[in-house]
Design a protein around this motif. Structure first.
Motif, mmCIF file in Angstrom:
data_model
loop_
_atom_site.group_PDB
_atom_site.id
_atom_site.type_symbol
_atom_site.label_atom_id
_atom_site.label_comp_id
_atom_site.label_asym_id
_atom_site.label_seq_id
_atom_site.Cartn_x
_atom_site.Cartn_y
_atom_site.Cartn_z
ATOM 1 N N ILE A 103 10.126 -2.682 -5.789
ATOM 2 C CA ILE A 103 9.919 -1.964 -4.402
ATOM 3 C C ILE A 103 8.329 -2.538 -3.608
ATOM 4 N N ILE A 104 9.277 -3.302 -2.306
ATOM 5 C CA ILE A 104 7.856 -4.054 -1.860
ATOM 6 C C ILE A 104 8.190 -3.358 0.064
ATOM 7 N N ASP A 105 6.785 -2.534 -0.175
ATOM 8 C CA ASP A 105 6.765 -2.340 1.380
ATOM 9 C C ASP A 105 6.282 -3.633 2.796
ATOM 10 N N VAL A 106 7.221 -4.136 3.441
ATOM 11 C CA VAL A 106 6.936 -5.144 4.237
ATOM 12 C C VAL A 106 7.025 -4.699 5.855
ATOM 13 N N ARG A 107 6.186 -3.658 5.950
ATOM 14 C CA ARG A 107 6.015 -3.364 7.059
ATOM 15 C C ARG A 107 4.994 -4.308 7.621
ATOM 16 N N ARG A 108 5.469 -4.391 9.179
ATOM 17 C CA ARG A 108 4.532 -5.584 9.541
ATOM 18 C C ARG A 108 2.783 -4.428 9.326
ATOM 19 N N LYS A 109 2.135 -5.763 9.191
ATOM 20 C CA LYS A 109 0.579 -4.982 9.569
ATOM 21 C C LYS A 109 0.318 -3.761 10.412
ATOM 22 N N MET A 145 3.650 6.116 1.731
ATOM 23 C CA MET A 145 4.479 4.590 1.060
ATOM 24 C C MET A 145 5.290 5.110 0.279
ATOM 25 N N ILE A 146 6.224 4.805 -0.132
ATOM 26 C CA ILE A 146 7.308 5.181 -1.049
ATOM 27 C C ILE A 146 6.428 4.837 -2.666
ATOM 28 N N ALA A 147 6.073 5.710 -3.716
ATOM 29 C CA ALA A 147 5.605 5.415 -4.699
ATOM 30 C C ALA A 147 6.104 4.304 -6.033
ATOM 31 N N GLY A 148 5.576 3.523 -6.371
ATOM 32 C CA GLY A 148 5.633 2.739 -6.535
ATOM 33 C C GLY A 148 5.485 1.669 -6.120
ATOM 34 N N ALA A 149 5.754 1.641 -4.750
ATOM 35 C CA ALA A 149 5.797 0.856 -3.936
ATOM 36 C C ALA A 149 4.373 0.051 -4.244
ATOM 37 N N SER A 150 4.531 -1.519 -3.429
ATOM 38 C CA SER A 150 3.736 -2.032 -3.396
ATOM 39 C C SER A 150 3.488 -2.328 -1.825
ATOM 40 N N TRP A 151 2.628 -3.237 -1.005
ATOM 41 C CA TRP A 151 2.817 -3.734 0.279
ATOM 42 C C TRP A 151 2.502 -5.149 0.874
ATOM 43 N N ARG A 152 3.148 -6.215 0.747
ATOM 44 C CA ARG A 152 2.993 -7.427 1.047
ATOM 45 C C ARG A 152 3.635 -7.791 2.864
ATOM 46 N N ASP A 153 3.244 -8.718 3.149
ATOM 47 C CA ASP A 153 2.336 -8.956 4.456
ATOM 48 C C ASP A 153 3.890 -9.885 4.459
ATOM 49 N N PRO A 154 5.025 -9.581 5.815
ATOM 50 C CA PRO A 154 6.059 -9.765 5.649
ATOM 51 C C PRO A 154 6.385 -11.128 6.228
ATOM 52 N N ASP A 155 5.176 -11.347 7.200
ATOM 53 C CA ASP A 155 4.908 -12.410 7.813
ATOM 54 C C ASP A 155 4.386 -14.549 6.527
ATOM 55 N N ASP A 156 3.841 -13.190 5.370
ATOM 56 C CA ASP A 156 3.532 -14.568 4.950
ATOM 57 C C ASP A 156 4.708 -14.249 3.074
ATOM 58 N N ILE A 157 5.397 -14.416 3.362
ATOM 59 C CA ILE A 157 6.273 -14.261 2.205
ATOM 60 C C ILE A 157 6.465 -15.035 1.161
ATOM 61 N N ALA A 158 6.701 -16.501 1.458
ATOM 62 C CA ALA A 158 6.345 -17.477 0.628
ATOM 63 C C ALA A 158 5.377 -17.909 -0.077
ATOM 64 N N SER A 159 4.045 -17.424 0.347
ATOM 65 C CA SER A 159 2.940 -16.986 -1.211
ATOM 66 C C SER A 159 2.679 -15.558 -1.805
ATOM 67 N N TRP A 160 3.916 -14.726 -1.736
ATOM 68 C CA TRP A 160 4.164 -13.919 -3.036
ATOM 69 C C TRP A 160 5.767 -13.530 -3.330
ATOM 70 N N ILE A 161 6.262 -14.616 -2.412
ATOM 71 C CA ILE A 161 7.856 -14.591 -3.155
ATOM 72 C C ILE A 161 7.685 -15.070 -4.874
#
Length: 108
Positions: A22-28, A37-53
């Motif tokens: 579960i990935i939280d992709v809300r803008r910063k 946030m949803i339990a078990g989720a981790s936040w990732r910057d949606p504008d930087d998806i190329a670095s975490w995909i």
């Protein structure tokens, strides 16, 4: 068009033997302004998806969510699908999740 998953379907999937990522992709700014946030989720910057995909487990499905389940999460889910991952976005976002009384946790 990326696949949508309802809050109820996500709640059931979380209980599975192999739960989705579960990935939280809300803008910063939206993420920073929220206390939950949803339990078990981790936040990732949606504008930087190329670095975490590439850090995602390709053997498990990925569910992304934003505030309301519109452009941000749908765009990320589409990008993940294009990269060959089994991805979906949470319909209604975290707002619908909370409105449906599914559990959230406070951010650290």
């Amino acid at each position: 068009m990326p696949t949508a998953i309802s809050p109820r379907e996500l709640a059931e999937a979380i209980q599975a033997l192999v739960p989705p990522q579960i990935i939280d992709v809300r803008r910063k700014p939206a993420f920073d302004a929220s206390v939950q946030m949803i339990a078990g989720a981790s936040w990732r910057d949606p504008d930087d998806i190329a670095s975490w995909i590439s850090t995602l487990d390709t053997s498990r499905p990925v569910i992304v969510y934003c505030v309301r389940g519109h452009q941000v999460s749908q765009g990320c889910a589409a990008r993940l699908e294009t990269a060959g991952l089994r991805a979906a976005y949470l319909a209604g976002g975290i707002e619908q999740w909370a409105d449906d009384n599914h559990p959230t946790i406070g951010k650290a």
